[in-house]
Design a protein around this motif. Structure first.
Motif, PDB file in Angstrom:
ATOM      1  N   UNK A 123      29.916  40.558  75.967  1.00  0.00           N
ATOM      2  CA  UNK A 123      29.816  39.139  76.321  1.00  0.00           C
ATOM      3  C   UNK A 123      30.585  38.796  77.598  1.00  0.00           C
ATOM      4  N   UNK A 124      31.852  39.161  77.664  1.00  0.00           N
ATOM      5  CA  UNK A 124      32.681  38.764  78.812  1.00  0.00           C
ATOM      6  C   UNK A 124      32.129  39.328  80.116  1.00  0.00           C
ATOM      7  N   UNK A 125      31.815  40.615  80.147  1.00  0.00           N
ATOM      8  CA  UNK A 125      31.322  41.205  81.390  1.00  0.00           C
ATOM      9  C   UNK A 125      29.957  40.625  81.771  1.00  0.00           C
ATOM     10  N   UNK A 126      29.135  40.289  80.764  1.00  0.00           N
ATOM     11  CA  UNK A 126      27.834  39.690  81.062  1.00  0.00           C
ATOM     12  C   UNK A 126      28.002  38.311  81.702  1.00  0.00           C
ATOM     13  N   UNK A 127      28.921  37.506  81.189  1.00  0.00           N
ATOM     14  CA  UNK A 127      29.119  36.174  81.751  1.00  0.00           C
ATOM     15  C   UNK A 127      29.648  36.242  83.180  1.00  0.00           C
ATOM     16  N   UNK A 128      30.594  37.134  83.432  1.00  0.00           N
ATOM     17  CA  UNK A 128      31.095  37.284  84.798  1.00  0.00           C
ATOM     18  C   UNK A 128      29.989  37.801  85.722  1.00  0.00           C
ATOM     19  N   UNK A 129      29.143  38.689  85.205  1.00  0.00           N
ATOM     20  CA  UNK A 129      28.034  39.200  86.002  1.00  0.00           C
ATOM     21  C   UNK A 129      27.009  38.126  86.331  1.00  0.00           C
ATOM     22  N   UNK A 130      26.700  37.273  85.368  1.00  0.00           N
ATOM     23  CA  UNK A 130      25.765  36.182  85.619  1.00  0.00           C
ATOM     24  C   UNK A 130      26.308  35.230  86.680  1.00  0.00           C
ATOM     25  N   UNK A 131      27.595  34.949  86.595  1.00  0.00           N
ATOM     26  CA  UNK A 131      28.217  34.061  87.595  1.00  0.00           C
ATOM     27  C   UNK A 131      28.110  34.676  88.989  1.00  0.00           C
ATOM     28  N   UNK A 132      28.401  35.965  89.101  1.00  0.00           N
ATOM     29  CA  UNK A 132      28.326  36.633  90.400  1.00  0.00           C
ATOM     30  C   UNK A 132      26.888  36.741  90.888  1.00  0.00           C
ATOM     31  N   UNK A 133      25.939  36.766  89.943  1.00  0.00           N
ATOM     32  CA  UNK A 133      24.520  36.870  90.309  1.00  0.00           C
ATOM     33  C   UNK A 133      23.917  35.535  90.725  1.00  0.00           C
ATOM     34  N   UNK A 134      24.699  34.456  90.639  1.00  0.00           N
ATOM     35  CA  UNK A 134      24.218  33.166  91.110  1.00  0.00           C
ATOM     36  C   UNK A 134      23.765  32.197  90.049  1.00  0.00           C
ATOM     37  N   UNK A 135      23.924  32.557  88.771  1.00  0.00           N
ATOM     38  CA  UNK A 135      23.609  31.599  87.706  1.00  0.00           C
ATOM     39  C   UNK A 135      24.560  30.403  87.780  1.00  0.00           C
ATOM     40  N   UNK A 136      24.046  29.233  87.396  1.00  0.00           N
ATOM     41  CA  UNK A 136      24.868  28.022  87.376  1.00  0.00           C
ATOM     42  C   UNK A 136      25.687  27.912  86.087  1.00  0.00           C
ATOM     43  N   UNK A 137      25.199  28.582  85.022  1.00  0.00           N
ATOM     44  CA  UNK A 137      25.897  28.508  83.743  1.00  0.00           C
ATOM     45  C   UNK A 137      24.940  28.824  82.614  1.00  0.00           C
ATOM     46  N   UNK A 138      25.411  28.613  81.391  1.00  0.00           N
ATOM     47  CA  UNK A 138      24.534  28.884  80.249  1.00  0.00           C
ATOM     48  C   UNK A 138      25.034  28.166  78.999  1.00  0.00           C
ATOM     49  N   UNK A 139      24.112  27.972  78.081  1.00  0.00           N
ATOM     50  CA  UNK A 139      24.462  27.549  76.737  1.00  0.00           C
ATOM     51  C   UNK A 139      24.855  28.779  75.931  1.00  0.00           C
ATOM     52  N   UNK A 140      25.693  28.563  74.940  1.00  0.00           N
ATOM     53  CA  UNK A 140      26.217  29.662  74.128  1.00  0.00           C
ATOM     54  C   UNK A 140      25.925  29.359  72.667  1.00  0.00           C
ATOM     55  N   UNK A 141      25.316  30.303  71.993  1.00  0.00           N
ATOM     56  CA  UNK A 141      25.041  30.138  70.577  1.00  0.00           C
ATOM     57  C   UNK A 141      25.632  31.311  69.804  1.00  0.00           C
ATOM     58  N   UNK A 142      25.387  31.334  68.494  1.00  0.00           N
ATOM     59  CA  UNK A 142      25.963  32.348  67.612  1.00  0.00           C
ATOM     60  C   UNK A 142      25.623  33.744  68.133  1.00  0.00           C
ATOM     61  N   UNK A 143      26.597  34.681  68.193  1.00  0.00           N
ATOM     62  CA  UNK A 143      27.968  34.597  67.656  1.00  0.00           C
ATOM     63  C   UNK A 143      29.033  34.428  68.735  1.00  0.00           C
ATOM     64  N   UNK A 144      28.692  33.821  69.875  1.00  0.00           N
ATOM     65  CA  UNK A 144      29.561  33.873  71.053  1.00  0.00           C
ATOM     66  C   UNK A 144      30.447  32.650  71.291  1.00  0.00           C
ATOM     67  N   UNK A 145      30.400  31.637  70.441  1.00  0.00           N
ATOM     68  CA  UNK A 145      31.090  30.387  70.778  1.00  0.00           C
ATOM     69  C   UNK A 145      32.604  30.545  70.870  1.00  0.00           C
ATOM     70  N   UNK A 146      33.199  31.312  69.958  1.00  0.00           N
ATOM     71  CA  UNK A 146      34.652  31.511  70.025  1.00  0.00           C
ATOM     72  C   UNK A 146      35.011  32.403  71.203  1.00  0.00           C
ATOM     73  N   UNK A 147      34.175  33.409  71.489  1.00  0.00           N
ATOM     74  CA  UNK A 147      34.422  34.273  72.638  1.00  0.00           C
ATOM     75  C   UNK A 147      34.323  33.480  73.937  1.00  0.00           C
ATOM     76  N   UNK A 148      33.393  32.529  73.996  1.00  0.00           N
ATOM     77  CA  UNK A 148      33.262  31.687  75.187  1.00  0.00           C
ATOM     78  C   UNK A 148      34.495  30.811  75.373  1.00  0.00           C
TER      79      UNK A 148
END
Length: 267
Positions: free
Chosen positions: A42-67
């Protein structure tokens, strides 16, 4: 402009249909996509999406606490809820927000939480976000009812304010009853609750939206009470993220509701 929804699994999410409707309505050069991510990545994917130019994302099960743990900054409502369902990727880092409580309050329409006591069934993440939003909106007394009393007591302590825990809901003075559990959802056991003691002015809300009319809402409407299904919460909680990622402030209306609910069983 790119954004999406991440979970494991995530194919069931209605968020792409929801945001896709708004993207088309506002004629944006944008896309909103499902992003299945394993918990361990999860963590590396979110940092990768940010570097790839994504504006953000919604988070659903099971990632809400990790987010929540990942975010460099948290909005006050995310900190209060102890979870994050919306990530906003900024130049300076990742901001975490929790829009579930906001979405729930908006779904209530004209009901003012300050009008009277509320009963919330459940003590999970959705219950915490909803309970916090109700208290912050002026609810004079809130009662938590949960299968695990210890978990409800822990939530009551974390929330602070006029919160009590009960084994069974005393509904005689309740102005708002909220089912914040999965009971009544398709494939889950029904929620068995006697509504005969609810006052005539009470509102009954169910965060379940598959089916749209749960047995709880059917019983409430059978008594002439106002029932609020869970689809409104889903639609309204999406607005802050869309605004942060894409710019326009979208509208929740009948056309959106029909588009998202097209294949949801009515009962």
């Amino acid at each position: 402009m790119l954004a999406g929804v991440t979970g494991w699994p995530v194919a069931h999410s209605r968020s792409p249909r929801l945001h896709g409707h708004w993207i088309a309505r506002h004629r944006l050069d944008a896309a909103y996509v499902p992003l299945p991510v394993r918990p361990e990545h999860f963590a590396e994917a979110m940092h990768g999406l940010r570097l790839a130019g994504f504006r953000g994302c919604n988070v659903t099960i099971p990632h809400k606490e990790a987010a929540f743990a990942l975010a460099d900054a948290l909005t006050p409502r995310a900190r209060r809820a102890g979870a994050v369902n919306t990530l906003i990727f900024r130049e300076e880092g990742i901001e975490g927000d929790c829009t579930d409580g906001y979405g729930f309050l908006q779904s209530l329409g004209g009901h003012d939480p300050a009008f009277g006591p509320a009963v919330v069934l459940g003590a999970g993440g959705a219950a915490r976000a909803i309970a916090a939003a109700l208290l912050d909106a002026g609810c004079p007394r809130l009662t938590l009812v949960n299968r695990s009393r210890a978990r409800a007591e822990a939530l009551a302590e974390a929330l602070g304010g006029p919160v009590e825990v009960a084994e069974h809901p005393g509904l005689e003075t309740t102005a708002l009853l909220v089912n914040a559990t999965s009971l009544g959802m398709t494939g889950q056991p029904p929620l068995e609750l006697d509504l005969s003691h609810l006052p005539a002015h009470a509102v009954v809300a169910d965060i379940v939206y598959v089916p749209l009319e749960t047995a709880l809402l059917r019983a409430a409407r059978g008594r002439g009470l106002r029932g609020v299904d869970g689809l409104g919460m889903l639609l309204h909680q999406a607005r802050p993220g869309f605004r942060a990622w894409f710019g326009p402030d979208p509208v929740v209306d009948d056309a959106l509701r029909e588009a998202v609910a097209a294949d949801i069983p009515p009962r």
